[in-house]
Design an enzyme around this catalytic site. Structure first.
Site, PDB file in Angstrom:
ATOM      1  N   GLU A   1      -3.660  -8.444  -0.420  1.00 52.39           N
ATOM      2  CA  GLU A   1      -3.600  -6.998  -0.235  1.00 52.39           C
ATOM      3  C   GLU A   1      -4.898  -6.433   0.374  1.00 52.39           C
ATOM      4  O   GLU A   1      -4.870  -5.629   1.301  1.00 52.39           O
ATOM      5  CB  GLU A   1      -3.350  -6.307  -1.580  1.00 52.39           C
ATOM      6  CG  GLU A   1      -2.010  -6.604  -2.214  1.00 52.39           C
ATOM      7  CD  GLU A   1      -0.913  -5.699  -1.690  1.00 52.39           C
ATOM      8  OE1 GLU A   1      -1.200  -4.817  -0.862  1.00 52.39           O
ATOM      9  OE2 GLU A   1       0.243  -5.879  -2.128  1.00 52.39           O
TER      10      GLU A   1
ATOM     11  N   HIS B   1      -1.967  -5.870   2.695  1.00 54.01           N
ATOM     12  CA  HIS B   1      -1.247  -4.643   2.351  1.00 54.01           C
ATOM     13  C   HIS B   1      -0.483  -4.155   3.587  1.00 54.01           C
ATOM     14  O   HIS B   1      -1.041  -4.118   4.685  1.00 54.01           O
ATOM     15  CB  HIS B   1      -2.272  -3.597   1.919  1.00 54.01           C
ATOM     16  CG  HIS B   1      -1.709  -2.387   1.265  1.00 54.01           C
ATOM     17  ND1 HIS B   1      -1.123  -2.418   0.026  1.00 54.01           N
ATOM     18  CD2 HIS B   1      -1.676  -1.089   1.669  1.00 54.01           C
ATOM     19  CE1 HIS B   1      -0.756  -1.189  -0.305  1.00 54.01           C
ATOM     20  NE2 HIS B   1      -1.062  -0.363   0.678  1.00 54.01           N
TER      21      HIS B   1
ATOM     22  N   SER C   1       3.202   0.901  -1.594  1.00 51.43           N
ATOM     23  CA  SER C   1       1.872   1.503  -1.766  1.00 51.43           C
ATOM     24  C   SER C   1       1.997   2.791  -2.596  1.00 51.43           C
ATOM     25  O   SER C   1       2.505   2.735  -3.715  1.00 51.43           O
ATOM     26  CB  SER C   1       1.235   1.757  -0.405  1.00 51.43           C
ATOM     27  OG  SER C   1      -0.146   2.068  -0.544  1.00 51.43           O
TER      28      SER C   1
END
Length: 441
Positions: free
Chosen positions: A305, A378, A189
């Site tokens: 995600e 994610h 990230s």
């Protein structure tokens, strides 16, 4: 846990601890910095550093939805602006002359939350299974580390912190059994975004040979100057004397100012072009191309995600309840956002890197817990990479998955990441059945 005899790096003697499988030295200062000032290398010592306490986290606000998803707990680490610390985890029983690959971890959290020493980032399994060293880095966040432009203050202090950490590794890691010529930067990230942007600094090829870029939101890193300027105006009340937690409260207001700028406001704080150590936005591609021949890249994302964020969107939640049509709409929104923020930009990064003379692989991670509403969202790569049943026990992301299944997939992922970090490359096409697919570019 038993005390470990002191290591003797150039910075001064360090004492860590062992648990029979790995050896750890924690909360080692790699730099010092006053508020709003660039970091300077931590001074060398002559006395022994008892490196057995956990690092502090940079002051930050709670993020309840992340705690629910990841099973973290706000306040598990004390907050302090003096957070330029790193921790080292190495296999027990390294030979005196043995030098193993080094993996330097940069945590995510939208540049506003997290710490390298959070329990969910325990690298014990990765280290013990693959005979690598993991260095976990904590750095400045939010208004402390990425203060918006227009204030006359440095904009990329967190990135400068990370550079100091890599310099520390180059100077000292051989004393812990690491090979300074075989260093991999890896992050997820915002941490993946940081790894990518560290590659644009002239020093990068001398600091690390490989980069693993996981779920970096590279699709929203351009065209941010107006937003950053507006945020800077909103942050002008912050001074060197503002109490830390008051700064954290103001940070929330500054983030709200960014909302009118659309999708890029999903990560309002972040690296800013044209501020040290980064080139202007117009020069970022050239900077990456210059570094490409000296850095191998593995870059990718999860297949869903956006599903981490969609349940928090009231409009999407309402649509999801519509029979038949709702799930299809949510699936389409997830695909569109995943592509816009992560997918297209990762593929472009890999292709550009290969054209510039670098070695690049790209991947898509598809594994999901069978009972989780988040799917292959994610952060789903994190419990696979940092496999620890105890620290991940409360993660909503893993609902319905047995730890046996998580560990089977995780062991394979950890082996793949470690193989890449060791300089052994990847097959031209391959993956982990039911979990990951990758290919060379």
């Amino acid at each position: 846990m038993n005390a470990e005899p002191a290591f003797s790096p150039p910075c001064g003697p360090v004492t860590g601890w062992r648990d029979g499988v790995v050896v750890r030295a924690t909360a080692i200062p790699y730099a010092t910095a006053a508020r709003f000032q660039p970091p300077v290398s931590a001074p060398d010592r002559t006395e022994v550093l008892e490196a057995t306490s956990l690092s502090h986290a940079c002051p930050q606000a709670p993020v309840p939805f992340l705690d629910d998803i990841l099973g973290t707990r706000y306040g598990e680490l004390p907050g302090s602006e003096d957070c330029q610390r790193l921790s080292i985890t190495l296999p027990a029983g390294l030979g005196e002359d043995e030098r193993v690959p080094v993996m330097v971890w940069l945590h995510g959290g939208s540049y506003t939350s997290g710490s390298g020493d959070l329990a969910i980032f325990d690298p014990k399994a990765l280290v013990a299974e693959n005979r690598v060293i993991v260095v976990s880095v904590t750095y400045r966040l939010g208004l402390f580390g990425y203060l918006a432009a227009g204030t006359g203050r440095p904009a990329n202090l967190g990135l400068l912190d990370q550079l100091e950490a890599f310099r520390w590794v180059q100077r000292n890691i051989s004393a812990f059994g690491g090979d300074p010529g075989n260093v991999t930067a890896f992050g997820q990230s915002a941490g993946g975004d940081a790894v990518a942007h560290l590659m644009a600094t002239p020093e990068a090829p001398a600091l690390f040979r490989r980069a693993i870029i996981q779920s970096a939101p590279l699709g929203i890193t351009r065209g941010r100057e107006k937003m950053s300027t507006a945020m800077g105006v909103a942050a002008r009340a912050v001074t060197e004397a503002t109490p830390a937690m008051e700064m954290v409260a103001i940070e929330g207001h500054v983030s709200q100012v960014a909302r009118k700028f659309g999708l890029i406001a999903a990560m309002p704080f972040g690296t800013q072009y044209g501020h040290a150590p980064l080139p202007p936005e117009s020069g970022i591609e050239e900077a990456w191309n210059t570094a490409a021949p000296g850095i191998e890249v593995l870059i990718g994302h999860t297949s869903e995600e956006a599903r981490m964020f969609l349940p928090r969107n009231p409009a999407v939640s309402r649509v999801a309840r519509v029979p038949l049509l709702g799930p299809a709409v949510v699936k389409a929104v997830n695909w569109a956002v995943t592509e816009a923020v992560y997918g297209r930009s990762a593929r472009r990064f890999a292709r550009r890197h290969a054209r510039a003379g670098g070695t690049a692989y790209r991947y898509v991670l598809t594994w999901a817990a069978p009972g989780s509403i988040y799917g292959a969202a994610h952060t789903v790569d994190l419990p696979l990479l940092f496999g620890n049943e105890k620290t991940w026990a409360g993660a909503g992301l893993l609902t319905g998955a047995s730890w046996e299944e998580i560990n089977i997939q995780g062991r394979a992922l950890r082996a793949g990441w470690a193989r890449f970090a060791a300089g052994k490359g990847m097959d031209s096409d391959g993956g982990i059945p039911g979990a990951l697919r990758y290919r060379s570019v």
